[in-house]
Design a protein around this motif. Sequence first.
Motif, PDB file in Angstrom:
ATOM      1  N   VAL A   6       0.854  -1.176   0.000  1.00  0.00           N
ATOM      2  CA  VAL A   6       0.000   0.000   0.000  1.00  0.00           C
ATOM      3  C   VAL A   6       0.899   1.237   0.000  1.00  0.00           C
ATOM      4  N   VAL A   7       0.459   2.274  -0.723  1.00  0.00           N
ATOM      5  CA  VAL A   7       1.153   3.554  -0.731  1.00  0.00           C
ATOM      6  C   VAL A   7       0.199   4.583  -0.160  1.00  0.00           C
ATOM      7  N   ILE A   8       0.671   5.347   0.797  1.00  0.00           N
ATOM      8  CA  ILE A   8      -0.150   6.356   1.459  1.00  0.00           C
ATOM      9  C   ILE A   8       0.400   7.735   1.120  1.00  0.00           C
ATOM     10  N   ALA A   9      -0.470   8.597   0.616  1.00  0.00           N
ATOM     11  CA  ALA A   9      -0.079   9.960   0.271  1.00  0.00           C
ATOM     12  C   ALA A   9      -0.325  10.858   1.479  1.00  0.00           C
ATOM     13  N   GLU A  28       3.496  -4.310   3.059  1.00  0.00           N
ATOM     14  CA  GLU A  28       4.642  -3.465   2.776  1.00  0.00           C
ATOM     15  C   GLU A  28       4.034  -2.082   2.543  1.00  0.00           C
ATOM     16  N   THR A  29       4.473  -1.100   3.301  1.00  0.00           N
ATOM     17  CA  THR A  29       3.817   0.202   3.323  1.00  0.00           C
ATOM     18  C   THR A  29       4.790   1.304   2.950  1.00  0.00           C
ATOM     19  N   VAL A  30       4.367   2.160   2.025  1.00  0.00           N
ATOM     20  CA  VAL A  30       5.175   3.302   1.621  1.00  0.00           C
ATOM     21  C   VAL A  30       4.403   4.568   1.974  1.00  0.00           C
ATOM     22  N   VAL A  31       5.065   5.468   2.676  1.00  0.00           N
ATOM     23  CA  VAL A  31       4.464   6.752   3.023  1.00  0.00           C
ATOM     24  C   VAL A  31       5.149   7.823   2.178  1.00  0.00           C
ATOM     25  N   TYR A  32       4.344   8.525   1.397  1.00  0.00           N
ATOM     26  CA  TYR A  32       4.849   9.578   0.511  1.00  0.00           C
ATOM     27  C   TYR A  32       4.433  10.945   1.049  1.00  0.00           C
ATOM     28  N   ASP A  33       5.341  11.895   0.977  1.00  0.00           N
ATOM     29  CA  ASP A  33       5.008  13.283   1.283  1.00  0.00           C
ATOM     30  C   ASP A  33       5.944  14.179   0.489  1.00  0.00           C
ATOM     31  N   ALA A  38       7.703  16.582   7.187  1.00  0.00           N
ATOM     32  CA  ALA A  38       6.468  15.822   7.408  1.00  0.00           C
ATOM     33  C   ALA A  38       6.770  14.333   7.542  1.00  0.00           C
ATOM     34  N   LEU A  39       7.686  13.847   6.726  1.00  0.00           N
ATOM     35  CA  LEU A  39       8.085  12.437   6.829  1.00  0.00           C
ATOM     36  C   LEU A  39       8.723  12.158   8.185  1.00  0.00           C
ATOM     37  N   GLU A  40       9.559  13.083   8.651  1.00  0.00           N
ATOM     38  CA  GLU A  40      10.201  12.908   9.958  1.00  0.00           C
ATOM     39  C   GLU A  40       9.168  12.901  11.080  1.00  0.00           C
ATOM     40  N   LYS A  41       8.191  13.794  11.002  1.00  0.00           N
ATOM     41  CA  LYS A  41       7.128  13.812  12.012  1.00  0.00           C
ATOM     42  C   LYS A  41       6.321  12.514  11.979  1.00  0.00           C
ATOM     43  N   GLY A  42       6.046  12.016  10.772  1.00  0.00           N
ATOM     44  CA  GLY A  42       5.321  10.753  10.640  1.00  0.00           C
ATOM     45  C   GLY A  42       6.083   9.595  11.264  1.00  0.00           C
ATOM     46  N   LYS A  43       7.389   9.547  11.008  1.00  0.00           N
ATOM     47  CA  LYS A  43       8.232   8.502  11.612  1.00  0.00           C
ATOM     48  C   LYS A  43       8.171   8.577  13.135  1.00  0.00           C
ATOM     49  N   HIS A  44       8.258   9.793  13.645  1.00  0.00           N
ATOM     50  CA  HIS A  44       8.242   9.991  15.097  1.00  0.00           C
ATOM     51  C   HIS A  44       6.897   9.545  15.692  1.00  0.00           C
ATOM     52  N   ILE A  71       7.723  -0.384   6.743  1.00  0.00           N
ATOM     53  CA  ILE A  71       7.341   0.969   6.335  1.00  0.00           C
ATOM     54  C   ILE A  71       8.536   1.677   5.709  1.00  0.00           C
ATOM     55  N   ALA A  72       8.312   2.229   4.525  1.00  0.00           N
ATOM     56  CA  ALA A  72       9.315   3.058   3.855  1.00  0.00           C
ATOM     57  C   ALA A  72       8.745   4.464   3.717  1.00  0.00           C
ATOM     58  N   PHE A  73       9.611   5.455   3.784  1.00  0.00           N
ATOM     59  CA  PHE A  73       9.216   6.855   3.681  1.00  0.00           C
ATOM     60  C   PHE A  73       9.931   7.461   2.480  1.00  0.00           C
ATOM     61  N   THR A  74       9.184   8.204   1.662  1.00  0.00           N
ATOM     62  CA  THR A  74       9.799   8.736   0.448  1.00  0.00           C
ATOM     63  C   THR A  74       9.177  10.062   0.022  1.00  0.00           C
ATOM     64  N   MET A  75       9.953  10.805  -0.743  1.00  0.00           N
ATOM     65  CA  MET A  75       9.485  12.020  -1.401  1.00  0.00           C
ATOM     66  C   MET A  75       9.436  11.805  -2.915  1.00  0.00           C
ATOM     67  N   GLU A  76       9.665  10.571  -3.347  1.00  0.00           N
ATOM     68  CA  GLU A  76       9.709  10.232  -4.775  1.00  0.00           C
ATOM     69  C   GLU A  76       8.341   9.777  -5.256  1.00  0.00           C
ATOM     70  N   LYS A  77       7.815  10.450  -6.277  1.00  0.00           N
ATOM     71  CA  LYS A  77       6.494  10.109  -6.827  1.00  0.00           C
ATOM     72  C   LYS A  77       6.484   8.734  -7.503  1.00  0.00           C
ATOM     73  N   THR A  78       7.629   8.208  -7.795  1.00  0.00           N
ATOM     74  CA  THR A  78       7.689   6.892  -8.444  1.00  0.00           C
ATOM     75  C   THR A  78       7.105   5.785  -7.554  1.00  0.00           C
ATOM     76  N   CYS A  79       6.912   6.051  -6.289  1.00  0.00           N
ATOM     77  CA  CYS A  79       6.327   5.043  -5.389  1.00  0.00           C
ATOM     78  C   CYS A  79       4.906   4.690  -5.796  1.00  0.00           C
ATOM     79  N   PHE A  80       4.259   5.560  -6.583  1.00  0.00           N
ATOM     80  CA  PHE A  80       2.880   5.315  -6.997  1.00  0.00           C
ATOM     81  C   PHE A  80       2.784   4.418  -8.230  1.00  0.00           C
ATOM     82  N   LEU A  81       3.922   4.078  -8.812  1.00  0.00           N
ATOM     83  CA  LEU A  81       3.903   3.250 -10.040  1.00  0.00           C
ATOM     84  C   LEU A  81       3.809   1.783  -9.705  1.00  0.00           C
TER      85      LEU A  81
END
Length: 81
Positions: A6-9, A28-33, A38-44, A71-81
């Motif tokens: 799952v990818v979460i925007a 397997e979870t990917v968090v995109y921002d 924001a990613l750091e706050k989400g991790k925390h 859980i993976a955290f990313t700023m890359e839009k390619t996670c949605f592919l």
Amino acid sequence: MNGKKVVIAGAGVMGASLAQVYSLAGYETVVYDIFEHALEKGKHLISINQEMMVRERLITKTESEQAYGRIAFTMEKTCFL
């Protein structure tokens, strides 16, 4: 990988909470921002929630570590592919 992904925007409160729920369910979870902070706050937030769940004996430390590892955290839009 188990084939469930799952990818979460958005890594805000809702996005981080959903990431935690999905990862605990074995996804397997990917968090995109678009913002690194924001990613750091989400991790925390996820870390705090996981610590509370272990402390309350809702999950084991091993289960928490495994879930966080899914859980993976990313700023890359390619996670949605």
